[in-house]
Enzyme design. Structure first.
Site, PDB file in Angstrom:
ATOM      1  CG  HIS A 113     -45.366  -4.432  16.566  1.00  0.00           C
ATOM      2  ND1 HIS A 113     -45.612  -3.678  15.439  1.00  0.00           N
ATOM      3  CD2 HIS A 113     -45.994  -3.817  17.596  1.00  0.00           C
ATOM      4  CE1 HIS A 113     -46.374  -2.649  15.763  1.00  0.00           C
ATOM      5  NE2 HIS A 113     -46.626  -2.698  17.069  1.00  0.00           N
ATOM      6  CE  LYS A 126     -21.916   6.538   2.841  1.00  0.00           C
ATOM      7  NZ  LYS A 126     -21.451   6.185   1.506  1.00  0.00           N
ATOM      8  CD  GLU A 171      -2.640   1.543   0.124  1.00  0.00           C
ATOM      9  OE1 GLU A 171      -3.501   0.733  -0.230  1.00  0.00           O
ATOM     10  OE2 GLU A 171      -2.413   2.607  -0.517  1.00  0.00           O
ATOM     11  CB  ALA A 173     -28.500  12.053 -11.077  1.00  0.00           C
TER      12      ALA A 173
HETATM   13  P1  NAI Z   1     -22.416   6.389 -11.471  1.00  0.00           P
HETATM   14  O1  NAI Z   1     -22.041   5.553 -12.626  1.00  0.00           O
HETATM   15  O2  NAI Z   1     -23.245   5.820 -10.360  1.00  0.00           O
HETATM   16  O3  NAI Z   1     -23.202   7.690 -11.997  1.00  0.00           O
HETATM   17  C1  NAI Z   1     -22.642   8.590 -12.928  1.00  0.00           C
HETATM   18  C2  NAI Z   1     -23.756   9.392 -13.563  1.00  0.00           C
HETATM   19  O4  NAI Z   1     -23.184  10.420 -14.367  1.00  0.00           O
HETATM   20  C3  NAI Z   1     -24.643   8.563 -14.480  1.00  0.00           C
HETATM   21  O5  NAI Z   1     -25.976   8.730 -14.088  1.00  0.00           O
HETATM   22  C4  NAI Z   1     -24.355   9.141 -15.858  1.00  0.00           C
HETATM   23  O6  NAI Z   1     -25.463   9.066 -16.728  1.00  0.00           O
HETATM   24  C5  NAI Z   1     -23.975  10.584 -15.527  1.00  0.00           C
HETATM   25  N1  NAI Z   1     -23.185  11.274 -16.576  1.00  0.00           N
HETATM   26  C6  NAI Z   1     -22.150  10.771 -17.275  1.00  0.00           C
HETATM   27  N2  NAI Z   1     -21.703  11.686 -18.171  1.00  0.00           N
HETATM   28  C7  NAI Z   1     -22.456  12.818 -18.031  1.00  0.00           C
HETATM   29  C8  NAI Z   1     -22.480  14.110 -18.657  1.00  0.00           C
HETATM   30  N3  NAI Z   1     -21.631  14.459 -19.637  1.00  0.00           N
HETATM   31  N4  NAI Z   1     -23.397  15.027 -18.259  1.00  0.00           N
HETATM   32  C9  NAI Z   1     -24.288  14.681 -17.282  1.00  0.00           C
HETATM   33  N5  NAI Z   1     -24.295  13.487 -16.654  1.00  0.00           N
HETATM   34  C10 NAI Z   1     -23.394  12.550 -17.014  1.00  0.00           C
HETATM   35  O7  NAI Z   1     -21.025   6.982 -10.914  1.00  0.00           O
HETATM   36  P2  NAI Z   1     -20.620   7.671  -9.553  1.00  0.00           P
HETATM   37  O8  NAI Z   1     -21.789   8.223  -8.822  1.00  0.00           O
HETATM   38  O9  NAI Z   1     -19.515   8.589  -9.915  1.00  0.00           O
HETATM   39  O10 NAI Z   1     -20.053   6.457  -8.695  1.00  0.00           O
HETATM   40  C11 NAI Z   1     -18.933   5.716  -9.164  1.00  0.00           C
HETATM   41  C12 NAI Z   1     -18.941   4.324  -8.614  1.00  0.00           C
HETATM   42  O11 NAI Z   1     -18.726   4.333  -7.218  1.00  0.00           O
HETATM   43  C13 NAI Z   1     -20.216   3.608  -8.881  1.00  0.00           C
HETATM   44  O12 NAI Z   1     -19.923   2.312  -9.368  1.00  0.00           O
HETATM   45  C14 NAI Z   1     -20.868   3.521  -7.544  1.00  0.00           C
HETATM   46  O13 NAI Z   1     -21.658   2.340  -7.405  1.00  0.00           O
HETATM   47  C15 NAI Z   1     -19.686   3.522  -6.584  1.00  0.00           C
HETATM   48  N6  NAI Z   1     -20.089   4.109  -5.313  1.00  0.00           N
HETATM   49  C16 NAI Z   1     -20.918   3.407  -4.496  1.00  0.00           C
HETATM   50  C17 NAI Z   1     -21.358   3.956  -3.321  1.00  0.00           C
HETATM   51  C18 NAI Z   1     -22.295   3.170  -2.471  1.00  0.00           C
HETATM   52  O14 NAI Z   1     -22.373   1.961  -2.630  1.00  0.00           O
HETATM   53  N7  NAI Z   1     -23.044   3.806  -1.574  1.00  0.00           N
HETATM   54  C19 NAI Z   1     -20.963   5.302  -2.880  1.00  0.00           C
HETATM   55  C20 NAI Z   1     -20.133   5.961  -3.850  1.00  0.00           C
HETATM   56  C21 NAI Z   1     -19.712   5.363  -4.993  1.00  0.00           C
END
Ligand code: NAI
Length: 462
Positions: free
Chosen positions: A441, A51, A33, A177
């Site tokens: 409950h 979180k 790392e 989003a």
């Molecule tokens: P994401 O893939 O969830 O969302 C990215 C969004 O950006 C999509 O809705 C896409 O349509 C939009 N987008 C792409 N290009 C664009 C443009 N030119 N203009 C406007 N919108 C556009 O990616 P995100 O939120 O960055 O997360 C990355 C990864 O990290 C994901 O795989 C996610 O599952 C993971 N993650 C998971 C978390 C959790 O489990 N709670 C928390 C944070 C991240």
């Protein structure tokens, strides 16, 4: 030169879990790392710090919106941003130190520095070359920005920069989003920022059950987040203190601009494999930059395995952890296995959103006959008492056999509630099996049971 059975490269949730399991299985293990602390993106600049900020900002929201209703009167707390960041950093420290402790306890050597693989069976860290019978790559992922957008981590930030802004911005534009955009957008909205989310698709949260996604957007809008959907961001022009975002509406190609104090680019992540030397070794990669592996996490080069965000599949810490344990079992000569049909996904907004298995859309696409059991948290006594009646549980079951195929929850503790459905799915349970299980409950979990009842003769409280 030291010699190991296994060297794991990367100490995120995939890598550290893998290293611990290797050690538990009796293998001499090291983990490489390069960061100052263990835990990778998740613990240092991802899941855990976000979180902490979600928790703190949710408490503020409760104080501002619900305390007085419960007879808790007095001055609402104000935001001491420096202290909130210090709290977040303390949480990070506790967690990363915890991994260090677990490494010591399991006699795992932390090889400090950035690793590369000069040849099969060797890992170079700094000037030292170590030998390993098995090398497991768990190098994770990094934010993937849009072409032409420069992340300066001050005005134009990615998820890392958004966790350490010098102050709460007046106006924040979030591009994307998805999970990151909505979680961090929620944090700043609750802390008083005006937040506008610009999304390429016509809906938020790609891949999510459409009904849940619509309800989620309604609830976030009610909380004050603004959405511009069907809009492709073209460019971001930034000065030292401001930015201008230009987007094109897909329906008519018209262009518009919006100003912001901070722009959060949350348009996805990509595998991080820089500097490992995979090209020279001839490790086969997909055209999306993922390391290709077989069902046992073996790459095309003998003795090198890969797991987590660096390979295909959802970029989720728990998916990486499961693969880490499975890969450890593979190198120990056992049978590691991950059930990709039962990997939950959670968005830690308020309310939380969780999902597992099939959605109505994937079932329709597959032409599979299914039934829907739904139950609103409005009918759940505990939720009503806690101002948490927004949202519902939806269970999808096979029309003929009643076997549970998927579940989608938007509501209080959705991220925890989903797991009883996950366990049920692992056991091949029917909705009736869940419905026949006594639930205490008053708990939120009764809403899950009621949704299961709704797949049969009907829920009691609706
Ligand atoms: P994401 O893939 O969830 O969302 C990215 C969004 O950006 C999509 O809705 C896409 O349509 C939009 N987008 C792409 N290009 C664009 C443009 N030119 N203009 C406007 N919108 C556009 O990616 P995100 O939120 O960055 O997360 C990355 C990864 O990290 C994901 O795989 C996610 O599952 C993971 N993650 C998971 C978390 C959790 O489990 N709670 C928390 C944070 C991240």
């Amino acid at each position: 030169m030291s010699s190991y059975d296994v060297i794991v490269i990367g100490s995120g949730p995939g890598g550290y879990v893998c290293a611990i399991r290797c050690a538990q299985l009796g293998l001499k293990t090291a983990c490489v790392e390069g960061r100052e602390t263990l835990g990778g993106t998740c613990l240092n600049i991802g899941c855990i710090p976000s979180k902490a900020l979600l928790h703190a900002s949710h408490q503020l929201h409760e104080a501002e919106h619900n305390f007085a209703k419960m007879g808790l009167k007095g001055k609402s707390p104000s935001v001491d941003w420096k202290q909130m960041l210090a709290y977040k950093d303390d949480v990070i420290g506790q967690n990363t130190k915890g991994i260090e402790f677990l490494f010591k306890k399991n006699k795992i050597d932390w090889l400090k520095g950035w690793g590369s693989i000069p040849e099969k069976g060797k890992v170079k860290v700094g000037d030292e070359v170590h030998e390993a019978k098995h090398i497991i790559i768990a190098s994770g992922s990094e934010p993937s920005s849009l072409p032409g957008i420069e992340i300066d981590q001050k005005v134009v930030v990615d998820s890392e920069g958004a966790l350490s802004l010098p102050k709460v911005p007046k106006k924040m534009v979030v591009i994307g989003a998805g999970v990151i955009g909505l979680e961090l957008g929620s944090v700043y909205s609750r802390l008083g920022s005006e937040v506008q989310v610009i999304e390429f698709l016509d809906h938020i949260t790609p891949g999510m059950d459409a009904e849940v996604s619509r309800q989620f957007q309604r609830l976030l809008t009610k909380q004050g987040l603004g959405f511009t959907l069907g809009a492709a961001v073209q460019k971001v022009e930034a000065t030292k203190t401001k930015a201008k975002v230009t987007y094109k509406l897909r329906k008519d190609d018209s262009e518009a601009t919006v100003d912001a104090d901070v722009v959060l680019v949350a348009t996805g992540r990509k595998p991080y494999t820089d500097g490992l030397g995979l090209d020279a070794l001839g490790v086969k990669m997909s055209d999306r930059g993922q390391i290709e592996v077989d069902g046992q996490y073996r790459t095309s080069v003998d003795g090198i395995l890969a797991i987590g965000d660096a390979i295909k599949g959802p970029m989720l810490a728990h998916k990486a952890e499961d693969e880490g344990m499975a890969a450890a079992e593979v190198v120990a000569g056992k049978h590691g296995h991950v059930n990709y049909g039962v990997i939950p996904g959670v968005i830690y907004t308020h309310p939380e959103v969780s999902t597992v298995g099939e959605t109505e859309e994937t079932l329709k696409d597959a032409g599979r006959a299914y039934k829907v059991g739904k139950f609103s948290f409005m009918g759940n006594g505990r939720a009503k008492a806690n101002f948490a009646g927004d949202g519902f549980v939806k269970i999808l079951a096979d029309k003929e056999t009643d076997r549970i195929l998927g579940a989608h929850i938007i509501g209080p503790m959705a991220g925890d509630l989903i797991h009883e459905v996950c366990v049920a799915m692992e056991f091949g349970a029917s909705a009736e099996d869940l419905a026949l299980t006594c639930h205490a409950h008053p708990t939120y979990s009764e809403a899950v049971r009621e949704a299961a009842l709704a797949c049969g003769d009907g829920p009691i409280h609706s």
